[in-house]
Write an enzyme that holds these catalytic residues in place. Sequence first.
Site, PDB file in Angstrom:
ATOM      1  N   LYS A  44      75.725 -53.757 -69.743  1.00 33.42           N
ATOM      2  CA  LYS A  44      76.890 -53.025 -69.230  1.00 33.42           C
ATOM      3  C   LYS A  44      76.640 -51.510 -69.245  1.00 33.42           C
ATOM      4  O   LYS A  44      76.934 -50.823 -68.280  1.00 33.42           O
ATOM      5  CB  LYS A  44      78.142 -53.346 -70.063  1.00 33.42           C
ATOM      6  CG  LYS A  44      78.540 -54.813 -70.048  1.00 33.42           C
ATOM      7  CD  LYS A  44      79.880 -55.039 -70.736  1.00 33.42           C
ATOM      8  CE  LYS A  44      79.905 -54.675 -72.201  1.00 33.42           C
ATOM      9  NZ  LYS A  44      79.132 -55.560 -73.082  1.00 33.42           N
ATOM     10  N   ARG A 119      88.699 -56.517 -74.261  1.00 41.79           N
ATOM     11  CA  ARG A 119      87.916 -57.512 -74.995  1.00 41.79           C
ATOM     12  C   ARG A 119      88.771 -58.644 -75.543  1.00 41.79           C
ATOM     13  O   ARG A 119      88.223 -59.599 -76.089  1.00 41.79           O
ATOM     14  CB  ARG A 119      87.252 -56.835 -76.181  1.00 41.79           C
ATOM     15  CG  ARG A 119      85.773 -56.545 -76.028  1.00 41.79           C
ATOM     16  CD  ARG A 119      85.379 -55.736 -77.231  1.00 41.79           C
ATOM     17  NE  ARG A 119      84.003 -55.807 -77.574  1.00 41.79           N
ATOM     18  CZ  ARG A 119      83.108 -54.887 -77.219  1.00 41.79           C
ATOM     19  NH1 ARG A 119      83.439 -53.914 -76.423  1.00 41.79           N
ATOM     20  NH2 ARG A 119      81.874 -54.984 -77.652  1.00 41.79           N
ATOM     21  N   ARG A 157      66.247 -53.049 -78.532  1.00 39.31           N
ATOM     22  CA  ARG A 157      67.030 -51.915 -78.029  1.00 39.31           C
ATOM     23  C   ARG A 157      66.950 -50.684 -78.952  1.00 39.31           C
ATOM     24  O   ARG A 157      67.040 -50.819 -80.169  1.00 39.31           O
ATOM     25  CB  ARG A 157      68.485 -52.373 -77.903  1.00 39.31           C
ATOM     26  CG  ARG A 157      69.379 -51.391 -77.233  1.00 39.31           C
ATOM     27  CD  ARG A 157      70.463 -52.086 -76.475  1.00 39.31           C
ATOM     28  NE  ARG A 157      71.615 -52.425 -77.309  1.00 39.31           N
ATOM     29  CZ  ARG A 157      72.738 -52.916 -76.815  1.00 39.31           C
ATOM     30  NH1 ARG A 157      72.846 -53.167 -75.520  1.00 39.31           N
ATOM     31  NH2 ARG A 157      73.726 -53.214 -77.607  1.00 39.31           N
ATOM     32  N   ARG A 190      70.709 -48.744 -83.141  1.00 38.21           N
ATOM     33  CA  ARG A 190      72.135 -48.558 -83.386  1.00 38.21           C
ATOM     34  C   ARG A 190      72.530 -49.416 -84.580  1.00 38.21           C
ATOM     35  O   ARG A 190      72.085 -50.559 -84.685  1.00 38.21           O
ATOM     36  CB  ARG A 190      72.907 -49.001 -82.138  1.00 38.21           C
ATOM     37  CG  ARG A 190      73.968 -48.051 -81.711  1.00 38.21           C
ATOM     38  CD  ARG A 190      74.505 -48.452 -80.371  1.00 38.21           C
ATOM     39  NE  ARG A 190      75.219 -49.728 -80.464  1.00 38.21           N
ATOM     40  CZ  ARG A 190      75.782 -50.334 -79.413  1.00 38.21           C
ATOM     41  NH1 ARG A 190      75.698 -49.791 -78.222  1.00 38.21           N
ATOM     42  NH2 ARG A 190      76.409 -51.472 -79.555  1.00 38.21           N
ATOM     43  N   ARG A 201      78.694 -60.202 -83.478  1.00 34.63           N
ATOM     44  CA  ARG A 201      79.273 -59.690 -82.224  1.00 34.63           C
ATOM     45  C   ARG A 201      79.269 -60.762 -81.149  1.00 34.63           C
ATOM     46  O   ARG A 201      80.196 -60.863 -80.349  1.00 34.63           O
ATOM     47  CB  ARG A 201      78.487 -58.465 -81.752  1.00 34.63           C
ATOM     48  CG  ARG A 201      78.895 -57.209 -82.493  1.00 34.63           C
ATOM     49  CD  ARG A 201      77.855 -56.134 -82.376  1.00 34.63           C
ATOM     50  NE  ARG A 201      77.633 -55.707 -81.010  1.00 34.63           N
ATOM     51  CZ  ARG A 201      76.496 -55.147 -80.577  1.00 34.63           C
ATOM     52  NH1 ARG A 201      75.494 -54.974 -81.409  1.00 34.63           N
ATOM     53  NH2 ARG A 201      76.377 -54.783 -79.341  1.00 34.63           N
TER      54      ARG A 201
HETATM   55  P1  ADP Z   1      78.495 -54.211 -77.148  1.00 30.24           P
HETATM   56  O1  ADP Z   1      79.186 -54.352 -75.833  1.00 30.24           O
HETATM   57  O2  ADP Z   1      77.013 -54.154 -76.970  1.00 30.24           O
HETATM   58  O3  ADP Z   1      78.970 -55.187 -78.169  1.00 30.24           O
HETATM   59  P2  ADP Z   1      80.030 -51.800 -77.740  1.00 30.24           P
HETATM   60  O4  ADP Z   1      79.418 -50.476 -77.922  1.00 30.24           O
HETATM   61  O5  ADP Z   1      80.862 -52.044 -76.534  1.00 30.24           O
HETATM   62  O6  ADP Z   1      78.830 -52.826 -77.818  1.00 30.24           O
HETATM   63  O7  ADP Z   1      80.958 -52.141 -79.016  1.00 30.24           O
HETATM   64  C1  ADP Z   1      80.527 -51.961 -80.345  1.00 30.24           C
HETATM   65  C2  ADP Z   1      81.642 -52.282 -81.322  1.00 30.24           C
HETATM   66  O8  ADP Z   1      82.758 -51.408 -81.098  1.00 30.24           O
HETATM   67  C3  ADP Z   1      82.244 -53.669 -81.239  1.00 30.24           C
HETATM   68  O9  ADP Z   1      81.482 -54.613 -81.945  1.00 30.24           O
HETATM   69  C4  ADP Z   1      83.634 -53.438 -81.852  1.00 30.24           C
HETATM   70  O10 ADP Z   1      83.559 -53.346 -83.267  1.00 30.24           O
HETATM   71  C5  ADP Z   1      84.007 -52.075 -81.334  1.00 30.24           C
HETATM   72  N1  ADP Z   1      84.729 -52.149 -80.042  1.00 30.24           N
HETATM   73  C6  ADP Z   1      84.309 -51.607 -78.862  1.00 30.24           C
HETATM   74  N2  ADP Z   1      85.188 -51.852 -77.873  1.00 30.24           N
HETATM   75  C7  ADP Z   1      86.199 -52.563 -78.438  1.00 30.24           C
HETATM   76  C8  ADP Z   1      87.396 -53.140 -77.946  1.00 30.24           C
HETATM   77  N3  ADP Z   1      87.733 -53.029 -76.637  1.00 30.24           N
HETATM   78  N4  ADP Z   1      88.196 -53.811 -78.807  1.00 30.24           N
HETATM   79  C9  ADP Z   1      87.879 -53.922 -80.097  1.00 30.24           C
HETATM   80  N5  ADP Z   1      86.753 -53.438 -80.646  1.00 30.24           N
HETATM   81  C10 ADP Z   1      85.910 -52.748 -79.824  1.00 30.24           C
END
Ligand code: ADP
Length: 250
Positions: A44, A119, A157, A190, A201
């Site tokens: 993404k 999400r 990554r 990260r 996740r």
């Molecule tokens: P990825 O899509 O690779 O899992 P992100 O950078 O989008 O990584 O998200 C990392 C973390 O940030 C998630 O595991 C969660 O803890 C938090 N997070 C990000 N976006 C949301 C969301 N929309 N709702 C709840 N938690 C979120």
Amino acid sequence: MAQAKATGQLTPSVAASGQESAGRVEAQAKAVAIILFGSPGSGKGTQAKYLVDWLGIPHISTGDMLREHIGRGDAIGKATEERMRAGSLVSDELVNQLVFERIGEPDCERGFILDGYPRTTAQAEEMMRLLAAVGAGEVVIHLVVDYNIIISRISGRRVCPKCGTLYNAVSRPPKIEGVCDLDGTTLVIREDDREEVVRERLIQYERQTQPLIEFFRATNERLIEVDASREKPEAVFQRIRAELKDLVQR
Ligand code: ADP
């Protein structure tokens, strides 16, 4: 979800291209919300960067926003750090508020790219209200990737802590190993890309986020499914671009 259908279109060019099946055309709709949807590691963030270069609209990543708060050590950072480190989702209220504030900023007037949001069903419902409020129509791009590929991608990554550029040992290596091409900063893993966190996740994704595909289908949004497993990111982007060409105003 009456609002969802009312704002389900982007520009008059949709009608011109004969794709009315996704809903009514709203001549007033001025902004396009491109929602990048897919599991962790589906690409993404990488696709978002291509879309930013192409369309000149901002990339809104809730993960990046939360990491910035953590980096600053402010109240939001302190409240979310532990959950993020564990690979759990943070509260719907908080991310809804962050997105609400961000999309109200002037640079979002023509549109924006949402990455990592919504999400959960609660977030998706709130998003529909927010988009209706700002007069944006939405298009969802689902990046479909095989589970095993995701695991291998995430483990390779690396990210530049300064400019945020993502690299991957296999698909996008830096010119010099371990160093950012753009600013020479040493790349890092990260915190939430550690293996046990990645597993959590993915579990969260399957339980809470994947079911949103049904929500998107039910709200009759434009949903574009792209196989993001096989080809290089650039080729995946070309396919996304071909799908979006008639839907977005540049
Ligand atoms: P990825 O899509 O690779 O899992 P992100 O950078 O989008 O990584 O998200 C990392 C973390 O940030 C998630 O595991 C969660 O803890 C938090 N997070 C990000 N976006 C949301 C969301 N929309 N709702 C709840 N938690 C979120």
